[in-house]
Design an enzyme around this catalytic site. Structure first.
Site, PDB file in Angstrom:
ATOM      1  N   HIS A 128      18.086  -1.378   2.510  1.00 28.68           N
ATOM      2  CA  HIS A 128      17.474  -2.593   1.962  1.00 28.68           C
ATOM      3  C   HIS A 128      18.359  -3.774   2.376  1.00 28.68           C
ATOM      4  CE1 HIS A 128      16.389  -5.459  -1.254  1.00 28.68           C
ATOM      5  NE2 HIS A 128      15.270  -4.772  -1.389  1.00 28.68           N
ATOM      6  N   ASP A 205      23.801   3.154  -2.889  1.00 22.41           N
ATOM      7  CA  ASP A 205      22.774   2.279  -3.448  1.00 22.41           C
ATOM      8  C   ASP A 205      21.752   3.177  -4.141  1.00 22.41           C
ATOM      9  OD1 ASP A 205      20.580   0.745  -3.989  1.00 22.41           O
ATOM     10  OD2 ASP A 205      20.391  -0.110  -1.988  1.00 22.41           O
ATOM     11  N   GLN A 208      16.682   3.045  -6.023  1.00 15.73           N
ATOM     12  CA  GLN A 208      15.445   3.839  -6.132  1.00 15.73           C
ATOM     13  C   GLN A 208      15.705   5.254  -6.640  1.00 15.73           C
ATOM     14  OE1 GLN A 208      12.462   2.624  -5.703  1.00 15.73           O
ATOM     15  NE2 GLN A 208      12.985   0.665  -4.752  1.00 15.73           N
ATOM     16  N   LYS A 231      14.072  -1.037 -12.471  1.00 17.18           N
ATOM     17  CA  LYS A 231      13.388   0.008 -11.706  1.00 17.18           C
ATOM     18  C   LYS A 231      13.418   1.343 -12.453  1.00 17.18           C
ATOM     19  CE  LYS A 231      14.470  -1.941  -7.155  1.00 17.18           C
ATOM     20  NZ  LYS A 231      13.242  -2.579  -6.704  1.00 17.18           N
ATOM     21  N   CYS A 369      11.695  -5.680   2.321  1.00 17.71           N
ATOM     22  CA  CYS A 369      13.119  -6.069   2.443  1.00 17.71           C
ATOM     23  C   CYS A 369      13.896  -5.058   3.291  1.00 17.71           C
ATOM     24  CB  CYS A 369      13.785  -6.242   1.085  1.00 17.71           C
ATOM     25  SG  CYS A 369      13.014  -7.471   0.060  1.00 17.71           S
TER      26      CYS A 369
HETATM   27  N1  C6P Z   1      13.617  -2.978  -3.824  1.00 19.24           N
HETATM   28  C1  C6P Z   1      11.212  -2.916  -3.532  1.00 19.24           C
HETATM   29  O1  C6P Z   1      10.073  -3.307  -3.747  1.00 19.24           O
HETATM   30  P1  C6P Z   1      17.313  -5.618  -7.053  1.00 19.24           P
HETATM   31  O2  C6P Z   1      16.340  -6.597  -6.469  1.00 19.24           O
HETATM   32  O3  C6P Z   1      18.716  -6.175  -7.056  1.00 19.24           O
HETATM   33  O4  C6P Z   1      16.879  -5.063  -8.376  1.00 19.24           O
HETATM   34  O5  C6P Z   1      17.297  -4.334  -6.087  1.00 19.24           O
HETATM   35  C2  C6P Z   1      17.566  -4.483  -4.726  1.00 19.24           C
HETATM   36  C3  C6P Z   1      17.333  -3.196  -4.013  1.00 19.24           C
HETATM   37  C4  C6P Z   1      18.412  -2.530  -3.452  1.00 19.24           C
HETATM   38  N2  C6P Z   1      18.273  -1.347  -2.842  1.00 19.24           N
HETATM   39  C5  C6P Z   1      17.076  -0.750  -2.749  1.00 19.24           C
HETATM   40  C6  C6P Z   1      16.972   0.586  -2.101  1.00 19.24           C
HETATM   41  C7  C6P Z   1      15.944  -1.360  -3.289  1.00 19.24           C
HETATM   42  O6  C6P Z   1      14.765  -0.755  -3.199  1.00 19.24           O
HETATM   43  C8  C6P Z   1      16.059  -2.633  -3.908  1.00 19.24           C
HETATM   44  C9  C6P Z   1      14.852  -3.352  -4.418  1.00 19.24           C
HETATM   45  C10 C6P Z   1      12.363  -3.535  -4.289  1.00 19.24           C
HETATM   46  O7  C6P Z   1      11.426  -2.007  -2.742  1.00 19.24           O
HETATM   47  C11 C6P Z   1      12.314  -5.023  -4.246  1.00 19.24           C
HETATM   48  S1  C6P Z   1      12.577  -5.657  -2.606  1.00 19.24           S
END
Ligand code: C6P
Length: 411
Positions: A128, A205, A208, A231, A369
């Site tokens: 991401h 990370d 997910q 999430k 992203c």
């Molecule tokens: N992915 C998606 O629709 P935040 O925005 O800080 O809560 O998470 C960022 C992030 C980091 N790593 C991974 C693997 C992610 O999937 C995400 C967020 C969302 O896939 C929003 S772009």
């Protein structure tokens, strides 16, 4: 009251998520955008109201009753998180605004403390942007080099290529546990063990992964683990950074301000102990207090039961979608969680999303992203259906009907 099921009772679970009970454009809502953010069960919503109605106060400061209650509830979430990911110490749990801020904290603080010119940082091709850009910024600032683990056409990282990238120059490996765009579950334990053999630290990370898999940071032996509350059925605006205590102790502070200090004078400031050293300013108290209700809810239903159910949805969805002529699933990794990214020949992903919305079906469309990943597959984006504990096979049937409608209109 939420369900306490022995057999998986999805109808009962759905009753705990009031938002699901509505129509969009006259059709019952089908919410398949769970990888972007999950919906919140009643105990989370009620905890937010209870905080603002009953004990709103700043924490770690006041000695009055409301401040003490707010502090206790906030710190109780830290303990719930600690247990949820099996961290050894509460000092290792830092609250942030989200996974993104957690990664930026490490890039800034670990980076300032430990990365110098000539060092190397390794990420994968399926990261991401949150796990790419902070490292690019750091490398630029420090004169370090960013290396990328390649992936197969199915969406698995190539471990042999990863091994070739590792050297005594590698300082950090930052790897996504589960890809948001492909659903791939990466072999992070192997990635971590190989990195450690070269003395490198590893950030996982878990944005997910945490909602779908059992997480044990001690068994993984990762140095950092990050994720977001929103999430995993919790409120937005709260994130977690887990870090090994000795590492966090050795790192310089991230932001300066109230709460993160022990003593301040114009000559010299000393810093607070962990975890407060990394929590400058008034945090997001209400959402952090409510976050533990999400984790408790998930634990009561049972992650194993949810995982098995979501796998059934993934298998069913993969089979049904594969039957649609011209539809191609992007991401066929050996191990996947319940995310299906797809393209339909000749139809733009945005058109798919718009037409599905008219059917009451919410999916995400675009690059998610992960632009370098899209470039790897030579595509501008995908449509993504991501399933959660409250979704059903009937909803997947609705998606299939919706896609047939899309094909009729654009095919
Ligand atoms: N992915 C998606 O629709 P935040 O925005 O800080 O809560 O998470 C960022 C992030 C980091 N790593 C991974 C693997 C992610 O999937 C995400 C967020 C969302 O896939 C929003 S772009």
């Amino acid at each position: 009251m939420e369900a306490l099921t022995t057999t998986y009772d999805v109808a009962r679970i759905r009753e705990d998520f009031p938002i699901l009970n509505q129509t969009i454009h006259g059709k019952p809502l089908v919410y398949f955008d769970n990888a972007a953010t999950t919906q919140k069960p009643r105990p989370v919503i009620e905890a937010l109201t209870a905080y603002y109605q009953g004990f709103n106060a700043n924490i770690h400061r006041g000695i009055h009753t409301l401040a003490e209650k707010a502090t206790a509830e906030y710190e109780a979430t830290r303990e719930t998180v600690r247990q949820f990911i099996n961290a050894g110490h509460r000092e290792e749990i830092i609250f942030t605004r989200g996974a993104t801020e957690s990664i930026n904290l490490v890039a800034s603080s670990f980076g300032r403390g430990f990365i110098k010119a000539g060092d190397e940082i390794i990420i994968s091709h399926m990261e991401h942007h949150s796990n790419i850009v902070p490292w690019q910024m750091l490398c630029e600032e420090r004169g370090a080099t960013l290396k990328v683990i390649p992936i197969t056409d199915e969406g698995d990282i190539i471990l042999e290529e990863y091994e070739k990238l590792l050297s005594e120059r590698t300082r950090l490996v930052a790897i996504v546990y589960v890809s948001n765009s492909l659903g791939t579950i990466n072999p992070v334990k192997q990635v971590i063990d190989l990195a450690h053999a070269y003395g490198a630290k590893v950030l996982v990370d878990g944005a997910q992964a945490t909602v779908h898999l059992d997480i044990d940071v001690q068994a993984l032996d990762c140095d950092f683990y990050v994720f977001s509350s929103h999430k995993i059925y919790g409120p937005t605006g709260v994130g977690v950074l887990y870090g090994k205590q000795e590492l966090l102790e050795a790192m310089p502070p991230y932001q300066g301000g109230g709460e993160m200090i022990k003593d301040v004078s114009f000559e010299r400031t000393t810093y607070n102990e962990l975890p407060y050293k990394f929590e400058a300013g008034t945090p997001n108290i209400a959402d952090t207090v409510a976050f533990k209700e999400a984790l408790n809810y998930l634990s009561r239903i049972g992650k194993t039961a949810i995982g098995e159910y979501e796998h059934e949805l993934l298998a069913y969805g993969t089979e049904r979608l594969s039957d649609i002529p011209g539809l191609k699933i992007i991401g066929q990794a050996r191990e996947k969680i319940s995310v299906i990214s797809f393209r339909i020949e000749g139809i733009h992903h945005q058109d798919i999303g718009i037409i599905l919305d008219t059917q009451g079906i919410a999916v995400r469309t675009g690059h998610h992203c992960t632009q370098p990943l899209m470039q790897r597959f030579g595509i501008p984006g995908t449509s993504r259906a991501s399933f959660a504990m409250y979704n059903t096979k009937e909803e997947i049937d609705r998606l299939v009907q919706g896609l047939h409608k899309v094909k009729k209109m654009f095919g």
